[in-house]
Design a protein around this motif. Sequence first.
Motif, PDB file in Angstrom:
ATOM      1  N   TYR A   1     -34.556 -15.033 -24.143  1.00 50.46           N
ATOM      2  CA  TYR A   1     -34.051 -13.394 -23.996  1.00 50.46           C
ATOM      3  C   TYR A   1     -32.755 -13.642 -22.666  1.00 50.46           C
ATOM      4  CZ  TYR A   1     -34.213  -8.848 -21.826  1.00 50.46           C
ATOM      5  OH  TYR A   1     -33.632  -7.795 -21.553  1.00 50.46           O
ATOM      6  N   VAL A   2     -31.780 -12.584 -22.954  1.00 47.53           N
ATOM      7  CA  VAL A   2     -30.126 -12.789 -22.364  1.00 47.53           C
ATOM      8  C   VAL A   2     -30.250 -10.990 -20.855  1.00 47.53           C
ATOM      9  CG1 VAL A   2     -27.817 -12.778 -21.485  1.00 47.53           C
ATOM     10  CG2 VAL A   2     -29.186 -14.256 -23.273  1.00 47.53           C
ATOM     11  N   GLU A   3     -30.178 -10.921 -20.557  1.00 51.41           N
ATOM     12  CA  GLU A   3     -30.671  -9.853 -19.347  1.00 51.41           C
ATOM     13  C   GLU A   3     -28.914  -9.452 -19.428  1.00 51.41           C
ATOM     14  OE1 GLU A   3     -31.604 -10.266 -15.288  1.00 51.41           O
ATOM     15  OE2 GLU A   3     -33.941 -10.186 -16.427  1.00 51.41           O
ATOM     16  N   ARG A   4     -28.438  -8.608 -19.751  1.00 55.36           N
ATOM     17  CA  ARG A   4     -26.900  -7.514 -19.482  1.00 55.36           C
ATOM     18  C   ARG A   4     -27.482  -6.848 -18.752  1.00 55.36           C
ATOM     19  NH1 ARG A   4     -23.633  -9.765 -22.930  1.00 55.36           N
ATOM     20  NH2 ARG A   4     -24.706 -10.716 -25.227  1.00 55.36           N
ATOM     21  N   ASP A   5     -26.395  -6.583 -17.979  1.00 61.42           N
ATOM     22  CA  ASP A   5     -25.868  -6.161 -16.496  1.00 61.42           C
ATOM     23  C   ASP A   5     -25.050  -4.568 -17.459  1.00 61.42           C
ATOM     24  OD1 ASP A   5     -26.060  -7.741 -14.887  1.00 61.42           O
ATOM     25  OD2 ASP A   5     -24.514  -8.432 -14.586  1.00 61.42           O
ATOM     26  N   ILE A   6     -25.809  -3.647 -17.194  1.00 60.15           N
ATOM     27  CA  ILE A   6     -25.469  -2.044 -17.675  1.00 60.15           C
ATOM     28  C   ILE A   6     -24.168  -1.465 -16.903  1.00 60.15           C
ATOM     29  CG2 ILE A   6     -26.151   0.367 -18.130  1.00 60.15           C
ATOM     30  CD1 ILE A   6     -28.467  -0.885 -18.755  1.00 60.15           C
TER      31      ILE A   6
END
Length: 279
Positions: A274-279
């Motif tokens: 899982y790759v976290e995305r910065d919003i």
Amino acid sequence: MSQLTPEQEAELRPYEPYDRGPVRHEPRFRILRKLATPFIALGLLLWKAKFVFVAIFKFKIFTTSASMLVSVGAYALFWGWKFAVGLVLLLFVHELGHYLEARRQGLNVSAPMFIPFLGAAILLRENPQNAWREALVAFGGPIVGTLGAAVVWFVGEQQNSEFLLALAFTGFFLNLFNLLPVVPLDGGRIAAAIHPAIWLVGFVALVGLLFLAPNPLLIIIVVIVGFELYRRWQERGTPQAHAYYEIKPWQRVASAVGYFALAALLVLGMDASYVERDI
């Protein structure tokens, strides 16, 4: 009347500026040879290439490749061509697992066919002998598919590539989704070897998911699952159905253990990739 000499006849003959002399008739066989030459050359070319054409249609390379290209084009419209190629390759690896196990059992099976936004599938031209053997064919897809996604995840970790990690996450997710205990998904075929009643639980969960996250693709899946459940319910009392579901207790236990163990591994794989995305 006096007879004219040949010289006098020539002088009286009308002048023909385009007269090219006597017409020379070409033999018929020469004309036919000229007409047939292109066809003979084409025939020789096809004869030399016949082994290529036989290989293409025997192994269904052309059909599989064409459906893969169509799927790549469809997915590329939404996620770009690189991700589309990776996704189709992961689907191919998944179907390859089914294909290899079916061939190991000696079943007559088609090459993988790809359907945009519905994944891919192989066609069994004959049914496995019983639910246990069908479960083995069903296991082949997610097991090999999980290994394929794991390889992408490993390379992504080594290269620190978010793209490969996202692709691996998608591969883990698709294989986990295929383990939903509903027919005709892989999980439903495995569940048949555990107990067919699990299908109803899976169908109810699928309908609940449709209400929580409605989308056209999920609607299609629910309809397909519903028809397949109804068909199998109608056939439940036939002698063929009794023989099909009559398997040994250890085979049911092995199916259950393998099912939950594989599902757990896929959840872990999704968590790791899982790759976290910065919003």
